[in-house]
Motif scaffolding. Sequence first.
Motif, PDB file in Angstrom:
ATOM      1  N   LEU A   1       0.826  -1.207   0.000  1.00 46.63           N
ATOM      2  CA  LEU A   1       0.000   0.000   0.000  1.00 46.63           C
ATOM      3  C   LEU A   1       0.862   1.259   0.000  1.00 46.63           C
ATOM      4  O   LEU A   1       0.540   2.245  -0.672  1.00 46.63           O
TER       5      LEU A   1
ATOM      6  N   THR B   1      -1.437  -5.250  -4.826  1.00 48.55           N
ATOM      7  CA  THR B   1      -2.087  -5.128  -3.521  1.00 48.55           C
ATOM      8  C   THR B   1      -3.192  -6.167  -3.377  1.00 48.55           C
ATOM      9  O   THR B   1      -3.347  -6.791  -2.317  1.00 48.55           O
TER      10      THR B   1
ATOM     11  N   GLU C   1      -4.380   1.723   4.740  1.00 50.36           N
ATOM     12  CA  GLU C   1      -2.961   1.603   5.079  1.00 50.36           C
ATOM     13  C   GLU C   1      -2.771   1.597   6.593  1.00 50.36           C
ATOM     14  O   GLU C   1      -2.095   0.723   7.148  1.00 50.36           O
TER      15      GLU C   1
END
Length: 443
Positions: free
Chosen positions: A115, A145, A365
């Motif tokens: 991220l 991701t 995140e």
Amino acid sequence: MTDLLNIGRAALKVNARALEVVGANVANAENPDYVRKTLNVGDTAGYSAISPLYKNQTGLGGVEVNSMSRSSDQFLEAATRQTGASRVSGEVLVQWLNQGEIALSNNDLDIGAQLTQLFGTAEELSAVPFEPALRSQFIGDVEATVQRFNQTSLNLTSTITLINGAASQEAEELNDALNQLAAVNQKLRPMQTGTGQHAALLDSRDAALAVITEKLDVQINFGNNGTADITRNGTSLLTFNAVSPVTFVANAGGSFDIEIGGTVQAAPSNGTLGGLHRAQSKLVNVSNDLDSLAVQFANEINGWQANGRTDAGVAGAAIVAHSGTAASLSATGLSADALALASPAGVANGNILAFVDLRTATGTEQGYEKLAIGQAQSLLTARSESKAATAFDRATREARDNISVVDLDREAADLIRLQQSYEAAARVIQVARETMQSVLAIF
């Protein structure tokens, strides 16, 4: 004179038996299930009637073996079983939470690092929004991701499944130990106490009890002749030689239960099954949190994409799709040209500049960082608990071993003492014989 011969003979027999016991102690010095044995001896009185007109005369009759005993303290044994269960529970918890840590880190290719890279690429792309290489890299970072979410979810699921396998095996071994204890109970009940066979059976009983208590939190009730019954929260696992086996049940959602006689029991709180249950519960929570983060990531990036405009001036299509879990997260295969980098007002990098707004305290995140930190704290706490339980168990076992375990130095000293006693008894017989021969020689 015959009394002297009988005394010497009795002493020889007792010393010979004592030497056998010391020899057995020495032979089993490395046997972890063996408890040191000792002989209990006592003197005997001799009775004789010289004449019917006089009362019986009482003299010394020598020595005899009364019984054999184990150097064991029931309270220390019970304490050791308890501390041993806590120790193995902590060890198992640390082992599997550490596996969870490895699953999250994904061989140092964790979601958090990916991220961070995605936000870095977005920042570069905001400077040159029409650069094809950076657009492709941005799409590639999104897909990477997604793959990290997929792999991490698979890692956690595999770990949880392995815990189920370990718990099932522990249940089988627990049932084996219950059956062994049932067989020992059956042999113990008719066995005469104070014999070598009875002491050996008690060793086998305690070995089975150690296995049982190190796997599951149970209650032990001792009966006649040293037999043991096992219950758990009022439900019988073993009554004399009748066993109610423990059944492992895997549940949907990655948890397990144990059943006794078809009835679901309260979750294990100690022993290996307790440690496995705690570890699995924590990892299931981590997996559920990861699913929530995956959904959040999809919503965030698709929402950002929908707020922008493509080069063709239309709203952006979804970049990722999901069905509610991290494992189901997937890239839609959007082309680099279909990225909605512009703002609705037509500013070429207006929307990609807003991508940084996803980097908040409640964003994906930071959410993953909190998840990883929470898992690390759980592992650290488990290690502290395990260390304390191990130290407590070690101290308890040392206290028990001071009584129960064979000390070769002590046995060597006993061998020398018994050898001298045996020789002295033989000398008594020799003196009695020589005296009798001297008396007979007078006539």
